[in-house]
Design a protein around this motif. Structure first.
Motif, PDB file in Angstrom:
ATOM      1  N   ALA A   1      30.373  -4.778  26.361  1.00 18.55           N
ATOM      2  CA  ALA A   1      30.272  -3.426  25.812  1.00 18.55           C
ATOM      3  C   ALA A   1      31.416  -3.136  24.850  1.00 18.55           C
ATOM      4  O   ALA A   1      31.231  -2.433  23.851  1.00 18.55           O
ATOM      5  CB  ALA A   1      30.266  -2.406  26.945  1.00 18.55           C
TER       6      ALA A   1
ATOM      7  N   TYR B   1      30.464   1.857  19.373  1.00 17.40           N
ATOM      8  CA  TYR B   1      29.986   2.969  20.199  1.00 17.40           C
ATOM      9  C   TYR B   1      30.840   3.133  21.449  1.00 17.40           C
ATOM     10  O   TYR B   1      30.985   4.235  21.968  1.00 17.40           O
ATOM     11  CB  TYR B   1      28.528   2.720  20.582  1.00 17.40           C
ATOM     12  N   PHE B   2      31.409   2.021  21.931  1.00 13.60           N
ATOM     13  CA  PHE B   2      32.254   2.067  23.125  1.00 13.60           C
ATOM     14  C   PHE B   2      33.743   1.988  22.780  1.00 13.60           C
ATOM     15  O   PHE B   2      34.566   1.717  23.655  1.00 13.60           O
ATOM     16  CB  PHE B   2      31.875   0.936  24.083  1.00 13.60           C
TER      17      PHE B   2
ATOM     18  N   ASP C   1      25.572  -0.155  16.730  1.00 12.10           N
ATOM     19  CA  ASP C   1      26.190   1.172  16.791  1.00 12.10           C
ATOM     20  C   ASP C   1      25.252   2.237  16.229  1.00 12.10           C
ATOM     21  O   ASP C   1      25.140   3.339  16.773  1.00 12.10           O
ATOM     22  CB  ASP C   1      27.509   1.174  16.012  1.00 12.10           C
TER      23      ASP C   1
ATOM     24  N   ALA D   1      22.499   2.841  18.726  1.00 15.71           N
ATOM     25  CA  ALA D   1      22.985   3.596  19.880  1.00 15.71           C
ATOM     26  C   ALA D   1      23.073   5.094  19.581  1.00 15.71           C
ATOM     27  O   ALA D   1      22.984   5.925  20.497  1.00 15.71           O
ATOM     28  CB  ALA D   1      24.349   3.066  20.310  1.00 15.71           C
TER      29      ALA D   1
ATOM     30  N   VAL E   1      20.468   5.032  25.393  1.00 12.85           N
ATOM     31  CA  VAL E   1      21.585   4.137  25.680  1.00 12.85           C
ATOM     32  C   VAL E   1      22.027   4.304  27.130  1.00 12.85           C
ATOM     33  O   VAL E   1      22.245   5.431  27.600  1.00 12.85           O
ATOM     34  CB  VAL E   1      22.795   4.428  24.760  1.00 12.85           C
TER      35      VAL E   1
ATOM     36  N   THR F   1      25.109   3.942  29.153  1.00 16.87           N
ATOM     37  CA  THR F   1      26.536   3.842  28.817  1.00 16.87           C
ATOM     38  C   THR F   1      27.387   3.273  29.944  1.00 16.87           C
ATOM     39  O   THR F   1      28.551   2.942  29.731  1.00 16.87           O
ATOM     40  CB  THR F   1      27.099   5.226  28.461  1.00 16.87           C
ATOM     41  N   ASN F   2      26.805   3.148  31.127  1.00 13.28           N
ATOM     42  CA  ASN F   2      27.611   2.769  32.287  1.00 13.28           C
ATOM     43  C   ASN F   2      26.898   1.692  33.104  1.00 13.28           C
ATOM     44  O   ASN F   2      26.842   1.753  34.323  1.00 13.28           O
ATOM     45  CB  ASN F   2      27.868   4.003  33.157  1.00 13.28           C
TER      46      ASN F   2
ATOM     47  N   PRO G   1      26.406  -3.383  27.249  1.00 11.93           N
ATOM     48  CA  PRO G   1      25.581  -2.385  26.567  1.00 11.93           C
ATOM     49  C   PRO G   1      24.103  -2.590  26.866  1.00 11.93           C
ATOM     50  O   PRO G   1      23.665  -3.713  27.135  1.00 11.93           O
ATOM     51  CB  PRO G   1      25.870  -2.666  25.092  1.00 11.93           C
TER      52      PRO G   1
ATOM     53  N   THR H   1      21.542   9.577  26.310  1.00 10.09           N
ATOM     54  CA  THR H   1      22.419   8.677  27.068  1.00 10.09           C
ATOM     55  C   THR H   1      22.129   8.805  28.556  1.00 10.09           C
ATOM     56  O   THR H   1      21.847   9.892  29.062  1.00 10.09           O
ATOM     57  CB  THR H   1      23.906   9.001  26.823  1.00 10.09           C
TER      58      THR H   1
ATOM     59  N   ASP I   1      24.276   8.163  31.637  1.00  9.94           N
ATOM     60  CA  ASP I   1      25.691   7.938  31.934  1.00  9.94           C
ATOM     61  C   ASP I   1      25.953   7.515  33.370  1.00  9.94           C
ATOM     62  O   ASP I   1      27.082   7.131  33.705  1.00  9.94           O
ATOM     63  CB  ASP I   1      26.499   9.211  31.628  1.00  9.94           C
TER      64      ASP I   1
END
Length: 650
Positions: A291, A296-297, A308, A311, A316, A318-319, A529, A542, A544
């Motif tokens: 990631a 993006y990160f 990017d 995203a 996305v 994210t986690n 990612p 997103t 998350d």
């Protein structure tokens, strides 16, 4: 006694052992210097590295010289100094020196890649000689390397001759009774040492680098070879089977699912009230895409402008965390939706056919299923696994085994369709072109398709077609940038296809570029990612919540409104009852991260518990509640049992 030992036929043996220990000391020191910027070492820790390392090095030296020890015992006195004795001695020494110097070089390169002594990855690499030898040849000047090793062997001969070691080694005067005493002690120690010594003896510090530096490469290699597959029930902590399944079933139960009445099963019907949307699905599984490569990160190197941009406008995760550190482990998670089990990935194990894979769910919905790989799919048993689980195969096919069961559904990517390839396979652009040809064919046949695509360009030697990007070849950053470029080209090409509007594209990593860190399981090195492109009513969104690779498809199926039969451990992350957690593992250690609670299970029924602080990636040893520990055990125990007992079969 020592003087007589060094002035006899045993002289060369003594100097070989001493030389091996000295060079190992220098290698260990070099690796320690290389690691200073990665972690902090205490004085007691450094002393432990060298003290324990000496024991490992002596053990390896004794094992390498075991045949010569026996030879010195049995060689009659009258043959000492004979042509036979000299040829046998020089031949043994040349072979041992070549193996040692080669292994020392290999350790340096392996450490650069994995920051570890040899492990099961090295064992796998030895099996796949074509890819490995060509990879080495493309990454390093192989003739120069071998030439340097031979020069080192000649230099060692020169030193031994200057020190008079050969003269003493071919000297008579050691009767059989004395040889029995000397060789007897040496052989007994040689036999007992590996029985009493284990690689796990070095795993006593929370500092992973310290543990690895205390080990010896050759010893670690054979330890990994011996322990490549572990029986969970023999080596790991257990709870009663009924409790284990009860805990897992409780987690998997939600308002949208109906669990089987069978207590030791996770099969369930998952219902969706929405109208089902059944698009084509192309999953691009990107080799080693951490990631933190993405802007993006937070990456500032501008390596992934395409990803990017995607995203910013698509769905996305994210986690999300990978379940392991190898491609086959990522394939296992993405195709079976199961936590990792100790030892080899299920992709590489026997009896892994006709499983309730993600592909099987697509099959039930009338989809064709194809596995695309830029290299030779015999590697890591990929073709065998996917072929025996209902997938057609498209790969490079430089090695075609006609006896394999999957060959009747296999297409080869031929020379005319290739602009560039290296040891690991064709470039990502060529692979994506094969995906487009196959997708066109499925569309023309009137069938929806599911494509599992595995890339190879982001892999050492990190080479790719010239004049594509403005970055040098031969390094990870250039390879990441090229892969991003190739994905952009692929998406631009398929936008004109009649099937594009009805096609969802998933971009996800198989694992991170590096798993090494200050902790044995470094959570930050599993963060990957995942972007889902071209969903209906496409908009930026997103997810998350902390989740695992295994949760990708259950979440996607919910978004698509599917009702289906599930035998998956993965969960719908968007479900209100979802409890964030992730599964992380090496081939021996299995981790369960729930919130900030981290449980790590290891062989010898070892349980370690920590509080994990994501912001600074710190793990603090803490006693966790019994429920969290039991939940961790339950997931891994039941996953192992279901596979071994056939509970994952269709």
């Amino acid at each position: 006694m020592l003087k007589q030992f060094l002035n006899s036929r045993y002289a060369l043996l003594a100097y070989f052992i001493l030389g091996f220990v000295c060079v190992s000391f220098l290698l260990r020191t070099g690796l320690l210097m290389f690691s200073l910027e990665k972690t902090k070492f205490s004085v007691p820790g450094i002393l432990r590295i060298y003290a324990q390392g000496l024991i490992f090095d002596l053990t390896v030296a004794l094992l390498l010289s075991a045949t010569y020890q026996l030879y010195l015992l049995l060689l009659p006195e009258k043959l000492i100094g004979s042509v036979f004795n000299k040829v046998a001695t020089y031949s043994w020494l040349t072979l041992m020196l070549f193996i040692c110097f080669l292994s020392f070089f290999a350790e340096v390169t392996f450490w650069q890649e994995f920051e570890s002594r040899f492990n099961f990855i090295a064992v796998d690499y030895l099996i796949y000689t074509y890819e490995v030898i060509n990879n080495i040849n493309e990454s390093y000047p192989l003739p120069i390397l071998i030439g340097c090793i031979l020069l080192l062997v000649l230099f060692a001969f020169f030193l031994l001759k200057r020190l008079g070691v050969f003269q003493r080694a071919f000297k008579k005067g050691m009767p059989f009774k004395k040889r029995i005493a000397i060789s007897g002690i040496l052989l007994i120690v040689t036999i007992l040492a590996p029985l009493l010594l284990s690689n796990s003896n070095a795993d006593i510090s929370e500092n992973r680098y310290e543990n690895e530096l205390a080990k010896a490469g050759i010893f670690s290699f054979f330890s990994a070879f011996k322990n490549n597959e572990l029986n969970y029930n023999d080596f790991y902590s257990l709870i009663p089977d009924k409790l284990a399944f009860q805990l897992v079933r409780s987690d998997l139960k939600n308002p949208e699912s109906t669990l089987s009445d069978q207590w030791n099963a996770i099969k369930r019907t998952i219902k969706s009230p929405a109208t089902a949307y059944k698009p084509n699905v192309i999953m691009i599984t990107v080799e080693s895409l951490s990631a933190d490569f993405l802007g993006y990160f937070g990456n500032q190197q501008h390596l992934t402008p395409v990803l990017d941009s995607l995203a910013q406008t698509n769905l996305v995760f994210t986690n999300m965390y990978a379940t392991g550190t190898r491609t086959v482990r990522g394939m296992e998670a993405l195709s079976l939706s199961i936590p990792p089990t100790p030892g080899s990935s299920i992709v590489r194990r026997p009896n892994n056919d006709k499983l309730t894979t993600i592909g099987h769910i697509f099959e039930q919905e009338g989809y064709t299923r194809t596995f695309y790989y830029g290299g030779d799919g015999y590697f890591d048993n990929m073709n065998e696994y996917f072929g025996k689980n209902g997938f057609d195969i498209t790969d490079r096919g430089r090695k075609l085994n006609l006896g394999d069961s999957y060959t009747t559904h296999r297409k080869l990517i031929t020379d005319k369709d290739i602009q560039f390839e290296n040891a690991w396979g064709i470039c990502d652009e060529d692979l994506f072109n094969a995906v487009i040809r196959g997708s066109d064919e499925s569309f023309n046949n009137g069938k929806p398709f599911y494509n599992f695509v595995m890339t190879t360009s982001n892999h050492r030697p990190f080479t790719f077609p010239a004049n594509k990007i403005n970055m040098p070849q031969g390094n990870r950053e250039g390879a990441v940038r090229y892969t991003d470029y190739a994905i952009g080209q692929f998406l631009n090409q398929i936008k004109s296809k009649p099937w594009y509007k009805n096609t969802v594209i998933i971009i996800v990593a198989d694992h991170c570029a590096s798993s090494a860190g200050k902790n044995e399981i470094d959570v930050s090195k599993y963060h990957i990612p995942c972007i889902v492109v071209n969903l209906p009513d496409q908009q930026h969104k997103t997810i998350d919540s902390m989740c695992s690779q295994i949760d990708l498809y259950p979440t996607l199926f919910n978004i698509l409104g599917w009702t289906y039969q599930s035998n998956l451990y993965g969960q719908d992350v968007l479900e209100k009852t979802y409890k964030p957690r992730a599964f992380l593992g090496t081939y021996q250690k299995l981790a369960y991260l729930s919130g900030d609670s981290l449980v790590i299970l290891g062989p010898q029924q070892q349980i370690e518990t920590f509080k994990y602080n994501k912001s600074d990636n710190e793990q603090t040893a803490t006693k966790l509640n019994k429920e969290t520990v039991e939940k961790a055990i339950a997931y891994y125990q039941t996953a192992y049992d279901l596979f071994k007992q056939g509970g994952l079969k269709q």
